[in-house]
Write a protein that holds these residues in place. Sequence first.
Motif, PDB file in Angstrom:
ATOM      1  N   GLU A  79     -51.048 -53.134  41.686  1.00 53.26           N
ATOM      2  CA  GLU A  79     -51.506 -53.145  40.301  1.00 53.26           C
ATOM      3  C   GLU A  79     -51.231 -51.803  39.618  1.00 53.26           C
ATOM      4  OE1 GLU A  79     -55.763 -53.493  38.051  1.00 53.26           O
ATOM      5  OE2 GLU A  79     -55.399 -54.929  39.671  1.00 53.26           O
ATOM      6  N   ALA A  80     -51.475 -50.709  40.336  1.00 51.50           N
ATOM      7  CA  ALA A  80     -51.227 -49.374  39.777  1.00 51.50           C
ATOM      8  C   ALA A  80     -49.739 -49.181  39.477  1.00 51.50           C
ATOM      9  CB  ALA A  80     -51.726 -48.297  40.739  1.00 51.50           C
ATOM     10  N   LEU A 120     -45.095 -49.176  35.680  1.00 49.04           N
ATOM     11  CA  LEU A 120     -43.841 -49.774  35.211  1.00 49.04           C
ATOM     12  C   LEU A 120     -43.964 -50.194  33.742  1.00 49.04           C
ATOM     13  CD1 LEU A 120     -40.973 -50.837  35.820  1.00 49.04           C
ATOM     14  CD2 LEU A 120     -42.044 -52.972  36.581  1.00 49.04           C
ATOM     15  N   ALA A 121     -45.067 -50.833  33.405  1.00 52.94           N
ATOM     16  CA  ALA A 121     -45.287 -51.274  32.019  1.00 52.94           C
ATOM     17  C   ALA A 121     -45.336 -50.068  31.080  1.00 52.94           C
ATOM     18  CB  ALA A 121     -46.577 -52.072  31.921  1.00 52.94           C
ATOM     19  N   LYS A 122     -45.948 -48.992  31.515  1.00 55.09           N
ATOM     20  CA  LYS A 122     -46.048 -47.773  30.699  1.00 55.09           C
ATOM     21  C   LYS A 122     -44.656 -47.173  30.456  1.00 55.09           C
ATOM     22  CE  LYS A 122     -48.360 -43.314  30.564  1.00 55.09           C
ATOM     23  NZ  LYS A 122     -49.181 -42.342  31.278  1.00 55.09           N
ATOM     24  N   ILE A 123     -43.841 -47.115  31.527  1.00 53.95           N
ATOM     25  CA  ILE A 123     -42.479 -46.588  31.392  1.00 53.95           C
ATOM     26  C   ILE A 123     -41.677 -47.447  30.407  1.00 53.95           C
ATOM     27  CG2 ILE A 123     -40.267 -46.246  32.585  1.00 53.95           C
ATOM     28  CD1 ILE A 123     -41.901 -45.455  35.088  1.00 53.95           C
ATOM     29  N   LYS A 124     -41.763 -48.753  30.545  1.00 52.57           N
ATOM     30  CA  LYS A 124     -41.018 -49.653  29.663  1.00 52.57           C
ATOM     31  C   LYS A 124     -41.476 -49.508  28.214  1.00 52.57           C
ATOM     32  CE  LYS A 124     -39.590 -53.174  32.966  1.00 52.57           C
ATOM     33  NZ  LYS A 124     -39.678 -54.591  33.354  1.00 52.57           N
ATOM     34  N   ALA A 125     -42.777 -49.339  28.019  1.00 52.33           N
ATOM     35  CA  ALA A 125     -43.302 -49.192  26.653  1.00 52.33           C
ATOM     36  C   ALA A 125     -42.860 -47.862  26.041  1.00 52.33           C
ATOM     37  CB  ALA A 125     -44.828 -49.281  26.665  1.00 52.33           C
ATOM     38  N   GLU A 126     -42.875 -46.807  26.845  1.00 48.02           N
ATOM     39  CA  GLU A 126     -42.491 -45.484  26.344  1.00 48.02           C
ATOM     40  C   GLU A 126     -41.000 -45.400  26.049  1.00 48.02           C
ATOM     41  OE1 GLU A 126     -43.749 -42.479  29.120  1.00 48.02           O
ATOM     42  OE2 GLU A 126     -45.877 -42.844  28.751  1.00 48.02           O
ATOM     43  N   CYS A 127     -40.201 -46.023  26.871  1.00 43.41           N
ATOM     44  CA  CYS A 127     -38.750 -45.874  26.749  1.00 43.41           C
ATOM     45  C   CYS A 127     -38.085 -46.965  25.903  1.00 43.41           C
ATOM     46  CB  CYS A 127     -38.120 -45.834  28.141  1.00 43.41           C
ATOM     47  SG  CYS A 127     -38.623 -44.371  29.082  1.00 43.41           S
ATOM     48  N   LYS A 128     -38.745 -48.044  25.679  1.00 48.17           N
ATOM     49  CA  LYS A 128     -38.246 -49.129  24.820  1.00 48.17           C
ATOM     50  C   LYS A 128     -36.778 -49.469  25.076  1.00 48.17           C
ATOM     51  CE  LYS A 128     -41.600 -48.411  21.240  1.00 48.17           C
ATOM     52  NZ  LYS A 128     -42.162 -47.203  20.766  1.00 48.17           N
ATOM     53  N   CYS A 142     -33.928 -42.679  29.507  1.00 51.79           N
ATOM     54  CA  CYS A 142     -35.361 -42.379  29.491  1.00 51.79           C
ATOM     55  C   CYS A 142     -36.041 -43.010  30.707  1.00 51.79           C
ATOM     56  CB  CYS A 142     -36.001 -42.878  28.199  1.00 51.79           C
ATOM     57  SG  CYS A 142     -37.799 -42.727  28.144  1.00 51.79           S
ATOM     58  N   GLN A 143     -35.704 -44.280  30.967  1.00 53.69           N
ATOM     59  CA  GLN A 143     -36.289 -44.971  32.114  1.00 53.69           C
ATOM     60  C   GLN A 143     -35.922 -44.275  33.421  1.00 53.69           C
ATOM     61  OE1 GLN A 143     -34.965 -49.041  31.721  1.00 53.69           O
ATOM     62  NE2 GLN A 143     -36.513 -49.517  30.167  1.00 53.69           N
ATOM     63  N   GLY A 144     -34.678 -43.814  33.497  1.00 60.06           N
ATOM     64  CA  GLY A 144     -34.233 -43.088  34.688  1.00 60.06           C
ATOM     65  C   GLY A 144     -34.996 -41.796  34.879  1.00 60.06           C
ATOM     66  N   GLU A 145     -35.211 -41.069  33.788  1.00 60.60           N
ATOM     67  CA  GLU A 145     -35.965 -39.811  33.859  1.00 60.60           C
ATOM     68  C   GLU A 145     -37.411 -40.047  34.294  1.00 60.60           C
ATOM     69  OE1 GLU A 145     -35.630 -37.939  30.037  1.00 60.60           O
ATOM     70  OE2 GLU A 145     -33.439 -37.840  30.173  1.00 60.60           O
ATOM     71  N   LYS A 146     -37.957 -41.153  33.894  1.00 61.74           N
ATOM     72  CA  LYS A 146     -39.353 -41.473  34.225  1.00 61.74           C
ATOM     73  C   LYS A 146     -39.494 -42.076  35.624  1.00 61.74           C
ATOM     74  CE  LYS A 146     -41.140 -40.827  29.981  1.00 61.74           C
ATOM     75  NZ  LYS A 146     -42.190 -39.912  29.642  1.00 61.74           N
ATOM     76  N   GLY A 147     -38.375 -42.347  36.306  1.00 63.52           N
ATOM     77  CA  GLY A 147     -38.417 -42.853  37.683  1.00 63.52           C
ATOM     78  C   GLY A 147     -38.651 -44.345  37.807  1.00 63.52           C
ATOM     79  N   ILE A 148     -38.102 -45.115  36.883  1.00 62.86           N
ATOM     80  CA  ILE A 148     -38.320 -46.566  36.906  1.00 62.86           C
ATOM     81  C   ILE A 148     -37.795 -47.207  38.187  1.00 62.86           C
ATOM     82  CG2 ILE A 148     -36.206 -47.270  35.694  1.00 62.86           C
ATOM     83  CD1 ILE A 148     -38.028 -49.306  34.156  1.00 62.86           C
ATOM     84  N   ASP A 149     -36.658 -46.709  38.710  1.00 60.67           N
ATOM     85  CA  ASP A 149     -36.092 -47.285  39.932  1.00 60.67           C
ATOM     86  C   ASP A 149     -37.051 -47.132  41.113  1.00 60.67           C
ATOM     87  OD1 ASP A 149     -33.806 -48.040  38.590  1.00 60.67           O
ATOM     88  OD2 ASP A 149     -32.660 -46.264  39.191  1.00 60.67           O
TER      89      ASP A 149
END
Length: 141
Positions: free
Chosen positions: A96-97, A102-110, A115-122
Amino acid sequence: MAKSPLNEYKKVNVQDLQDMGEVKKNKKGKYVVNENPTTSKDTLYIPKNTKSFTGKDIKVGSLIDESDYEDIANQFNSPFRKQDSAKCSSLRSQLEAQQDKLAKIKAECKGNISCQGEKGIDTVQETISILNEQLVSNKCK
């Protein structure tokens, strides 16, 4: 105070069950009851989707097979049962965490890939995948 569902079942021989081991059902599910019940420990609930050793469903009104009864009672009284429950709970909260992250990264990076890569989405997606695999391998529902 309500009794924990993880209380041990007072195991008896299969011939010492009520109605010769007839499977009954109530709002909690399928169960069998010891011959002279005195506490909740005299009722053994059969987990959902439990199959007989033959591979068939355990049906209400049928008599429980001795080997199925032994397997279910032993599984219910297993010392690892409480640990498994805690482990599943921990895995679910970690998942859940990570899903929130993941949802926060997607919302921030749109949709911005860099941006997603910098935030560590992978890494987050890989962690979610691993946690899902662990939930399955630990038979968490």
